[in-house]
Design an enzyme around this catalytic site. Structure first.
Site, PDB file in Angstrom:
ATOM      1  N   SER A  33      17.025  33.364  65.923  1.00  0.00           N
ATOM      2  CA  SER A  33      16.985  34.728  65.372  1.00  0.00           C
ATOM      3  C   SER A  33      16.284  35.678  66.322  1.00  0.00           C
ATOM      4  CB  SER A  33      16.167  34.786  64.084  1.00  0.00           C
ATOM      5  OG  SER A  33      16.514  33.794  63.210  1.00  0.00           O
ATOM      6  N   HIS A  44      24.555  33.329  65.587  1.00  0.00           N
ATOM      7  CA  HIS A  44      23.448  33.598  64.658  1.00  0.00           C
ATOM      8  C   HIS A  44      23.960  33.800  63.237  1.00  0.00           C
ATOM      9  CE1 HIS A  44      19.984  36.389  63.276  1.00  0.00           C
ATOM     10  NE2 HIS A  44      19.670  35.135  63.066  1.00  0.00           N
ATOM     11  N   GLU A  67      26.494  36.723  64.055  1.00  0.00           N
ATOM     12  CA  GLU A  67      26.388  37.430  65.331  1.00  0.00           C
ATOM     13  C   GLU A  67      26.718  36.438  66.449  1.00  0.00           C
ATOM     14  OE1 GLU A  67      23.019  40.806  64.509  1.00  0.00           O
ATOM     15  OE2 GLU A  67      22.308  38.791  64.909  1.00  0.00           O
TER      16      GLU A  67
HETATM   17  N1  LIG Z   1      15.689  30.562  57.838  1.00  0.00           N
HETATM   18  C1  LIG Z   1      16.424  31.620  58.106  1.00  0.00           C
HETATM   19  O1  LIG Z   1      16.597  32.532  57.260  1.00  0.00           O
HETATM   20  C2  LIG Z   1      17.110  31.751  59.438  1.00  0.00           C
HETATM   21  C3  LIG Z   1      18.150  32.672  59.578  1.00  0.00           C
HETATM   22  C4  LIG Z   1      18.808  32.753  60.802  1.00  0.00           C
HETATM   23  C5  LIG Z   1      18.418  31.944  61.844  1.00  0.00           C
HETATM   24  N2  LIG Z   1      17.383  31.067  61.689  1.00  0.00           N
HETATM   25  C6  LIG Z   1      17.035  30.211  62.833  1.00  0.00           C
HETATM   26  O2  LIG Z   1      17.618  28.937  62.645  1.00  0.00           O
HETATM   27  C7  LIG Z   1      16.787  27.918  63.204  1.00  0.00           C
HETATM   28  C8  LIG Z   1      16.431  26.912  62.138  1.00  0.00           C
HETATM   29  O3  LIG Z   1      15.796  27.542  61.067  1.00  0.00           O
HETATM   30  P1  LIG Z   1      15.623  26.859  59.641  1.00  0.00           P
HETATM   31  O4  LIG Z   1      15.170  27.925  58.723  1.00  0.00           O
HETATM   32  O5  LIG Z   1      16.812  26.057  59.323  1.00  0.00           O
HETATM   33  O6  LIG Z   1      14.380  25.888  59.941  1.00  0.00           O
HETATM   34  P2  LIG Z   1      13.965  24.567  59.131  1.00  0.00           P
HETATM   35  O7  LIG Z   1      12.521  24.393  59.382  1.00  0.00           O
HETATM   36  O8  LIG Z   1      14.457  24.610  57.731  1.00  0.00           O
HETATM   37  O9  LIG Z   1      14.780  23.405  59.875  1.00  0.00           O
HETATM   38  C9  LIG Z   1      14.558  23.039  61.214  1.00  0.00           C
HETATM   39  C10 LIG Z   1      14.948  21.570  61.349  1.00  0.00           C
HETATM   40  O10 LIG Z   1      14.958  21.250  62.737  1.00  0.00           O
HETATM   41  C11 LIG Z   1      14.342  19.978  62.890  1.00  0.00           C
HETATM   42  N3  LIG Z   1      13.828  19.923  64.258  1.00  0.00           N
HETATM   43  C12 LIG Z   1      12.739  20.548  64.741  1.00  0.00           C
HETATM   44  N4  LIG Z   1      12.637  20.294  66.057  1.00  0.00           N
HETATM   45  C13 LIG Z   1      13.692  19.525  66.406  1.00  0.00           C
HETATM   46  C14 LIG Z   1      14.162  18.980  67.618  1.00  0.00           C
HETATM   47  N5  LIG Z   1      13.505  19.166  68.760  1.00  0.00           N
HETATM   48  N6  LIG Z   1      15.289  18.246  67.607  1.00  0.00           N
HETATM   49  C15 LIG Z   1      15.984  18.054  66.452  1.00  0.00           C
HETATM   50  N7  LIG Z   1      15.580  18.548  65.272  1.00  0.00           N
HETATM   51  C16 LIG Z   1      14.456  19.293  65.248  1.00  0.00           C
HETATM   52  C17 LIG Z   1      13.293  19.893  61.830  1.00  0.00           C
HETATM   53  O11 LIG Z   1      12.985  18.542  61.515  1.00  0.00           O
HETATM   54  C18 LIG Z   1      13.988  20.610  60.662  1.00  0.00           C
HETATM   55  O12 LIG Z   1      14.705  19.719  59.860  1.00  0.00           O
HETATM   56  C19 LIG Z   1      15.614  28.660  63.825  1.00  0.00           C
HETATM   57  O13 LIG Z   1      15.900  28.920  65.171  1.00  0.00           O
HETATM   58  C20 LIG Z   1      15.557  29.943  63.024  1.00  0.00           C
HETATM   59  O14 LIG Z   1      14.939  31.002  63.713  1.00  0.00           O
HETATM   60  C21 LIG Z   1      16.740  30.936  60.502  1.00  0.00           C
END
Ligand SMILES: NC(=O)c1ccc[n+]([C@@H]2O[C@H](COP(=O)([O-])OP(=O)(O)OC[C@H]3O[C@@H](n4cnc5c(N)ncnc54)[C@H](O)[C@@H]3O)[C@@H](O)[C@H]2O)c1
Length: 506
Positions: free
Chosen positions: A124, A145, A157
């Site tokens: 993000s 994204h 995106e």
């Molecule tokens: N939450 C949101 O609203 C949102 C929206 C758009 C984008 N994002 C982006 O998406 C990504 C994930 O966000 P999320 O909310 O799903 O996070 P989350 O914490 O729910 O999930 C992340 C997952 O990645 C795993 N993980 C961490 N490091 C790892 C690695 N090195 N190798 C493999 N797995 C690994 C963790 O165990 C976890 O299960 C981030 O980059 C975040 O910025 C989040």
């Protein structure tokens, strides 16, 4: 370049958290084979079980056929270890939001997948280019994204990094369409489109609050009613939580080298330190009881006044409309060329405050009340000079409320509330177009789908008139002497030419 519409397309997803799960769900429903993995052992299998439960729930509600759900689940494989992503056509990364972790993961991925495999990051806020730069074949890396919750937020995106092959972005846009989402194309810049365009609403509303012009509930009410926003800015901040939105505001501000348009409010850090996060902590800009915001009662409408009302601002296009409404409501109008000594003077400023307008129109500031002319049919906002007598304010308030119109009375403000907040949204949208971060159409699409605004920033500017938005910003900049309000060249040119803000430039 793999064809994203091929029947046997295989997608790898790394990170089986909130986003990875959502992406996996839409991908298997889109007919892809998905291999889902996570660093935490068992996490991918848990995510698979959760997706299964979600699809069963959709079947139960009659929104998905059992056979389609079973076929989709059969296409999902929870795998342990990156090695099992060999042979994927595209891999989407959705791990923790940390640049070093993402760079390390992409390096490891490149050792597993073939050179033709596309690599996408769901980041993000991190630069896609910085993630790609760690790769052996950076041209195949782009941003993809998604927004949360992925199955409901139908916009993606597609972000071109400085090193990305444009054909990779084209392929990822086709992939997004296959998943039932609308792709919007953005250059790799802080906040991409949606998080960049969202700055105006929140930071300007916070500025209005910080300046003591109105309370959060008033600002929310004015913006919901005047510009049809589903949630007011403070309701939105409380919903997201300051622990999430404050760092986003600060990061984008700093990533743009302290661009004054994105300057966050000092109120945020103080409230964060106090634990006033919003809904999740039980108190933010509103207090919550049983999950519901405790809204302050709207002040009662004052009784009708016998004071005559005189309307100034002869050059304002909304003047006739206001006069008709006041007449229809039974107000006692003073139709003299100048106000009688006892008349209340109504002015209709654009981008200006009540005090300066009273002085410029040669009116007695103790009897002057300003009414926002731009959103009058939806909501009446009025403001006073520091000298306005309460009886003068109440006379205008009662007259405007006579036909049932909701009225908000605020303190003096250059551009009231809605004018300045909407002008900031339009200006930032224009500057995104000016910087060629995205096409005008994609900017509006991204904002309506990603932020739920009734109109995209450019269409919103067209609805008000580019020249009017320019006038608001020019007046704000003259009043505050703050480059925060300087108009984008994109806006200035189109307003001067009298053409739509959606007009592209070849
Ligand atoms: N939450 C949101 O609203 C949102 C929206 C758009 C984008 N994002 C982006 O998406 C990504 C994930 O966000 P999320 O909310 O799903 O996070 P989350 O914490 O729910 O999930 C992340 C997952 O990645 C795993 N993980 C961490 N490091 C790892 C690695 N090195 N190798 C493999 N797995 C690994 C963790 O165990 C976890 O299960 C981030 O980059 C975040 O910025 C989040």
């Amino acid at each position: 370049m793999p064809d994203m519409n091929r029947g046997d397309l295989v997608m790898g997803i790394v990170g089986a958290g909130l986003m990875g799960r959502g992406i996996a769900q839409v991908a298997i429903l889109g007919g892809l084979r998905v291999r889902l993995c996570d660093a935490r052992p068992g996490a991918a299998a848990e995510a698979g079980a959760e997706i299964g439960a979600t699809l069963s729930m959709l079947v139960g509600k009659g929104r998905l056929a059992r056979e389609a759900a079973d076929a989709a689940l059969a296409r999902l494989a929870a795998v342990e270890g990156l090695a099992q992503l060999a042979g994927c056509h595209v891999v989407v990364e959705a791990i923790v939001e940390n640049l070093e972790a993402k760079r390390a993961l992409f390096e490891r991925l490149e050792a597993v997948v073939g050179d033709g495999c596309l690599l996408a990051t769901n980041t993000s806020s991190l630069p896609v280019t910085a993630i790609a730069a760690a790769c052996r074949v950076p041209q195949r890396v782009a941003g993809l994204h998604f927004f949360s919750p992925v199955p409901l937020m139908k916009v993606v995106e597609v972000i071109d990094g400085a090193l990305t092959d444009p054909a990779v972005g084209d392929a990822l846009a086709a992939l997004a369409r296959r998943l039932g989402h609308t792709p919007v194309r953005a250059q790799d810049t802080p906040g991409f489109i949606v998080n960049h365009a969202g700055r105006g609403y929140l930071t300007e509303a916070l500025r209005v609050l910080g300046e003591g012009i109105a309370e959060p509930a008033q600002i929310d009410r004015i913006l919901r009613a005047s510009a049809s926003f589903r949630l007011g800015p403070f309701e939105l901040l409380d919903l997201t939580g300051l622990d999430v939105s404050c760092p986003v505001m600060e990061t984008i501000y700093h990533q743009y080298y302290e661009e004054p348009r994105y300057r966050p409010s000092p109120l945020l850090r103080q409230r964060l330190a106090a634990g006033l996060l919003g809904r999740k902590s039980g108190r933010g800009f509103y207090a919550y009881a049983d999950g519901r915001a405790q809204l302050p009662e709207a002040p009662p409408v004052p009784p009708a006044s016998p004071l005559p009302l005189w309307v100034g601002s002869p050059e304002c296009g909304a003047r006739e409309n206001l006069l008709r409404r006041l007449q229809a409501g039974g107000a006692h109008l003073d139709s003299g060329a100048r106000p009688s000594p006892e008349s209340v003077c109504i002015v209709l400023p654009i981008g200006r405050d009540a005090s300066s307008t009273a002085v410029d129109e040669g009116l007695d500031p103790a009897r002057t009340v300003a009414v926002d002319p731009l959103f009058l049919d939806l909501h009446a906002t009025l403001m006073c000079t520091p000298l306005t007598a309460p009886a003068a304010r109440d006379a205008v308030w009662a007259a405007l409320a006579a036909d049932g119109t909701a009225v908000s009375a605020i303190r003096d403000s250059a551009g009231f509330v809605a004018q300045r907040v909407v002008a900031m949204i339009v200006n930032i949208g224009c500057d995104i177009a000016q910087q060629r971060i995205a096409t005008p159409q994609d900017i509006d699409r991204a904002v309506t789908l990603g932020l739920g605004y009734p109109l995209g920033p450019l269409a919103l500017g067209d609805a008000l008139g580019g020249a009017t938005v320019l006038a608001i910003l020019d007046a704000l900049q003259a009043f505050y002497r703050d480059p925060r309000y300087r108009p984008s060249p994109w806006l200035t040119r189109r307003a001067r030419l009298g053409v739509s803000l959606l007009t592209p430039e070849p």
